[in-house]
Design a protein around this motif. Sequence first.
Motif, PDB file in Angstrom:
ATOM      1  N   ASP A 105       0.798  -1.233   0.000  1.00  0.00           N
ATOM      2  CA  ASP A 105       0.000   0.000   0.000  1.00  0.00           C
ATOM      3  C   ASP A 105       0.830   1.282   0.000  1.00  0.00           C
ATOM      4  N   GLY A 106       2.168   1.168   0.005  1.00  0.00           N
ATOM      5  CA  GLY A 106       3.016   2.359   0.138  1.00  0.00           C
ATOM      6  C   GLY A 106       2.889   3.338  -1.009  1.00  0.00           C
ATOM      7  N   TYR A 107       2.784   2.841  -2.240  1.00  0.00           N
ATOM      8  CA  TYR A 107       2.691   3.719  -3.416  1.00  0.00           C
ATOM      9  C   TYR A 107       1.401   4.533  -3.367  1.00  0.00           C
ATOM     10  N   ALA A 108       0.280   3.848  -3.116  1.00  0.00           N
ATOM     11  CA  ALA A 108      -1.028   4.515  -3.113  1.00  0.00           C
ATOM     12  C   ALA A 108      -1.182   5.487  -1.945  1.00  0.00           C
ATOM     13  N   ASP A 109      -0.459   5.242  -0.848  1.00  0.00           N
ATOM     14  CA  ASP A 109      -0.599   6.080   0.354  1.00  0.00           C
ATOM     15  C   ASP A 109       0.306   7.303   0.353  1.00  0.00           C
ATOM     16  N   GLN A 110       1.123   7.479  -0.705  1.00  0.00           N
ATOM     17  CA  GLN A 110       2.069   8.594  -0.723  1.00  0.00           C
ATOM     18  C   GLN A 110       1.351   9.927  -0.920  1.00  0.00           C
ATOM     19  N   PHE A 111       1.670  10.902  -0.045  1.00  0.00           N
ATOM     20  CA  PHE A 111       1.131  12.252  -0.188  1.00  0.00           C
ATOM     21  C   PHE A 111       1.913  13.020  -1.250  1.00  0.00           C
ATOM     22  N   GLY A 112       1.196  13.877  -2.009  1.00  0.00           N
ATOM     23  CA  GLY A 112       1.879  14.697  -3.003  1.00  0.00           C
ATOM     24  C   GLY A 112       0.874  15.334  -3.946  1.00  0.00           C
ATOM     25  N   GLY A 113       1.341  15.665  -5.146  1.00  0.00           N
ATOM     26  CA  GLY A 113       0.485  16.332  -6.115  1.00  0.00           C
ATOM     27  C   GLY A 113       0.237  17.784  -5.753  1.00  0.00           C
ATOM     28  N   GLU A 114      -0.632  18.430  -6.482  1.00  0.00           N
ATOM     29  CA  GLU A 114      -0.885  19.855  -6.287  1.00  0.00           C
ATOM     30  C   GLU A 114      -1.500  20.153  -4.927  1.00  0.00           C
ATOM     31  N   LYS A 115      -2.319  19.218  -4.396  1.00  0.00           N
ATOM     32  CA  LYS A 115      -3.041  19.482  -3.156  1.00  0.00           C
ATOM     33  C   LYS A 115      -2.493  18.703  -1.959  1.00  0.00           C
ATOM     34  N   GLY A 116      -1.365  18.021  -2.117  1.00  0.00           N
ATOM     35  CA  GLY A 116      -0.753  17.308  -1.003  1.00  0.00           C
ATOM     36  C   GLY A 116      -1.584  16.136  -0.510  1.00  0.00           C
ATOM     37  N   LYS A 117      -2.331  15.492  -1.409  1.00  0.00           N
ATOM     38  CA  LYS A 117      -3.200  14.382  -1.004  1.00  0.00           C
ATOM     39  C   LYS A 117      -2.583  13.039  -1.404  1.00  0.00           C
ATOM     40  N   LYS A 118      -3.226  11.921  -0.970  1.00  0.00           N
ATOM     41  CA  LYS A 118      -2.725  10.596  -1.288  1.00  0.00           C
ATOM     42  C   LYS A 118      -2.874  10.290  -2.781  1.00  0.00           C
ATOM     43  N   PHE A 119      -1.958   9.434  -3.287  1.00  0.00           N
ATOM     44  CA  PHE A 119      -2.023   8.998  -4.676  1.00  0.00           C
ATOM     45  C   PHE A 119      -3.270   8.140  -4.917  1.00  0.00           C
ATOM     46  N   LYS A 120      -3.557   7.225  -3.970  1.00  0.00           N
ATOM     47  CA  LYS A 120      -4.746   6.361  -3.932  1.00  0.00           C
ATOM     48  C   LYS A 120      -4.667   5.194  -4.933  1.00  0.00           C
ATOM     49  N   SER A 121      -5.371   4.096  -4.553  1.00  0.00           N
ATOM     50  CA  SER A 121      -5.326   2.847  -5.322  1.00  0.00           C
ATOM     51  C   SER A 121      -5.900   3.001  -6.724  1.00  0.00           C
ATOM     52  N   LYS A 122      -7.000   3.748  -6.858  1.00  0.00           N
ATOM     53  CA  LYS A 122      -7.620   3.895  -8.179  1.00  0.00           C
ATOM     54  C   LYS A 122      -6.679   4.542  -9.177  1.00  0.00           C
ATOM     55  N   GLN A 123      -5.926   5.547  -8.722  1.00  0.00           N
ATOM     56  CA  GLN A 123      -4.978   6.213  -9.623  1.00  0.00           C
ATOM     57  C   GLN A 123      -3.828   5.274  -9.978  1.00  0.00           C
ATOM     58  N   LEU A 124      -3.387   4.450  -9.013  1.00  0.00           N
ATOM     59  CA  LEU A 124      -2.329   3.477  -9.287  1.00  0.00           C
ATOM     60  C   LEU A 124      -2.820   2.440 -10.296  1.00  0.00           C
ATOM     61  N   GLN A 125      -4.045   1.942 -10.113  1.00  0.00           N
ATOM     62  CA  GLN A 125      -4.592   0.949 -11.034  1.00  0.00           C
ATOM     63  C   GLN A 125      -4.739   1.523 -12.442  1.00  0.00           C
ATOM     64  N   ALA A 126      -5.136   2.790 -12.526  1.00  0.00           N
ATOM     65  CA  ALA A 126      -5.244   3.439 -13.839  1.00  0.00           C
ATOM     66  C   ALA A 126      -3.881   3.541 -14.509  1.00  0.00           C
ATOM     67  N   LEU A 127      -2.850   3.834 -13.725  1.00  0.00           N
ATOM     68  CA  LEU A 127      -1.489   3.925 -14.254  1.00  0.00           C
ATOM     69  C   LEU A 127      -1.008   2.563 -14.749  1.00  0.00           C
ATOM     70  N   LEU A 128      -1.280   1.503 -13.973  1.00  0.00           N
ATOM     71  CA  LEU A 128      -0.879   0.150 -14.374  1.00  0.00           C
ATOM     72  C   LEU A 128      -1.575  -0.260 -15.670  1.00  0.00           C
ATOM     73  N   THR A 129      -2.843   0.075 -15.800  1.00  0.00           N
ATOM     74  CA  THR A 129      -3.582  -0.239 -17.035  1.00  0.00           C
ATOM     75  C   THR A 129      -2.960   0.464 -18.238  1.00  0.00           C
ATOM     76  N   LEU A 130      -2.519   1.690 -18.026  1.00  0.00           N
ATOM     77  CA  LEU A 130      -1.955   2.502 -19.102  1.00  0.00           C
ATOM     78  C   LEU A 130      -0.613   1.961 -19.598  1.00  0.00           C
ATOM     79  N   ILE A 131       0.208   1.414 -18.689  1.00  0.00           N
ATOM     80  CA  ILE A 131       1.570   1.002 -19.051  1.00  0.00           C
ATOM     81  C   ILE A 131       1.721  -0.498 -19.277  1.00  0.00           C
ATOM     82  N   ALA A 132       0.655  -1.280 -19.097  1.00  0.00           N
ATOM     83  CA  ALA A 132       0.749  -2.747 -19.069  1.00  0.00           C
ATOM     84  C   ALA A 132       1.320  -3.346 -20.352  1.00  0.00           C
ATOM     85  N   ASN A 133       1.107  -2.722 -21.509  1.00  0.00           N
ATOM     86  CA  ASN A 133       1.571  -3.289 -22.780  1.00  0.00           C
ATOM     87  C   ASN A 133       3.018  -2.921 -23.103  1.00  0.00           C
ATOM     88  N   GLN A 134       3.649  -2.117 -22.270  1.00  0.00           N
ATOM     89  CA  GLN A 134       5.015  -1.680 -22.542  1.00  0.00           C
ATOM     90  C   GLN A 134       6.024  -2.662 -21.938  1.00  0.00           C
TER      91      GLN A 134
END
Length: 646
Positions: A584-613
Amino acid sequence: MWTHLKYSIVLLFICFRISSQDIDSLKRTIKSQTDTTLFKSVLNLGNAYFNRGQLDSAISNFSFGLLKSKQASNNKFVCTFLIKLGTMNREKGIYNVSSQLFYEALDIAEKNNFKILKASCYNGIAIISSIQKDYSKAIEIYNKSLAIYQQSNNLSGLGSVYNNMGLVYLDQKNNTIALKFFLKALNINKSIFNDFGIATNCENIGLIYNDIGNYKLALVYFSKALNLWYSHHDDNSISINLGYIGNSLNMQKKYTIAIDTLKRGLSFANIANSQTSKRDNSSYLSFAYEQLNDFKNSLYYYKLAKELTDSIQNNEKTKQITEIQLSYGFNQLKMQDSIKHQLEVQVKENQLSTEKNYKYIISSVLFIIVALLFFVYKNYNEKNKANIIITEQKNIVESKQKEILDSISYARKIQTALLANKEFMDKNVKDNFVFYKPKDIVSGDFYWATQHNNKFYLAICDSTGHGVPGAFMSLLNIGFLNEAIKEKNIEHPNEILNHVRLRLIESISNNGQDGMDAILVCFDKINKTITYAAANNQPVLVRENELIVLPKDKMPVGKGENMKSFNLHTINFLPNDTLYLYTDGYADQFGGEKGKKFKSKQLQALLTLIANQPMEIQKQKLSDSFNNWKGLLEQVDDVCIMGIKL
């Protein structure tokens, strides 16, 4: 609503922090000095009062310094004291007088080519423009100041302007740009050990996080600033900071605690006689009492805030500021007689008060000088002895610290040796990557693999804690996994996790606090099947640009409320599917413009985007995305992500 923001102005002389005893010493020696030394001492004494939040005493000393420097025709100190008085009047909310003083100082600085003082004048004038919400003009003037400080490599000045530019963007709700300026200022002020600057920057960063609803981080930064203000007995800044905290508590609906905090802030504002801080604390108190249906107290503080607001920002004063700015045109200023007369009366009144205090000191000056020389010599000898002891102790501390770091670094070598190595992984699952980023030198997250009876086992686990405690738990968990498979010949992943849980409870986890979240996968080479068990952490499968979330058990490997057996799941996969296992460390990282968590949904979206590479490119993109999101914030947890092409 942020009705008061903290600005800073840098002068030729550094505003340092001194104690009450030092203030008394300065008072005793001022009258005996030559003009230049006298002006420096008066300036330092005024700074000391200002840095303790005692604005009226600071004004008294700066006014005395202004009068004396005018009598001596010392333009540099005349300009300096004008800037100081401009700052004091702004802090008290007397913006028309403040503006007048800054423009008068700028006129002198330009005629005499006092570059640093000219930059300070621009800084002060820009602050008034920002208070008037003329943001484009404020940024234009800040850039004039910034250019001078950059040319002179004046770090203190740069930190001040970056902070103030951040406030302009903060007031316009442009939190991303504001945060960049505040962090830039904070790094500079840390490098020069400027407590005042560090505290101011921390307060303003706290305002950003409070504005976006991240109250936890806001309180962290407010508390850092408050500790510095308390350590320097800065009554004015303490009152402002307590107002920020009280308002944050209001926003969290913690009205009772907010009232206690704001009343303390108001008491410090009264000590400092700061009109703006009195107004803000009163306004927040009125709101808190209203929410508690205490309308009597709410009305009382509302009226108090209203009276203070009217006295600070009446139309006539705003008109005077505008007239001064228009008439000056950044080339020269014609003084308005009414304002000048007001200032001269104030100077003369304060002079009488200050000189009365000094006249009792003159007779003892020579004695004090001799006494000081004696104590300096005595202290010199004592400090030499103390320095020897301190150096020895420092060497001991550094030696012990090196031993500890060497031990932890050696522990990292041991832990790394127990992780699944690249060659072993590639032999069993040819197309794979591991993105592994511990928070500290050693980690609570680990990835582990073993082979037994034509089965290849692969685990991604998150042990309780991180750093050294997490690493100890990791070693224990790896030991129990090996024991279950190699010694007990347990085959199914769910039964293996059951065994590890039992061994943890028997050993150290009976209180329910220790254990791990885990995904354990078994590749059966003979039957060509993939099975797994998942404790809290959840594997995902990407197939033809679609992400499939696989089931998990909502319980840890350790003692918990649910002690049922872990479930065994089978992965029904197709060629070219990609399996991802992660903690859970990646999804729980604070950051971005508003200093909020990355969150699991954003991580899953990123994995879907890069899966064929290709796998190495996927790993690099995960690393880049994580670092960009985190920015200058601290990493909050260990990170581990594994990708496998099936």
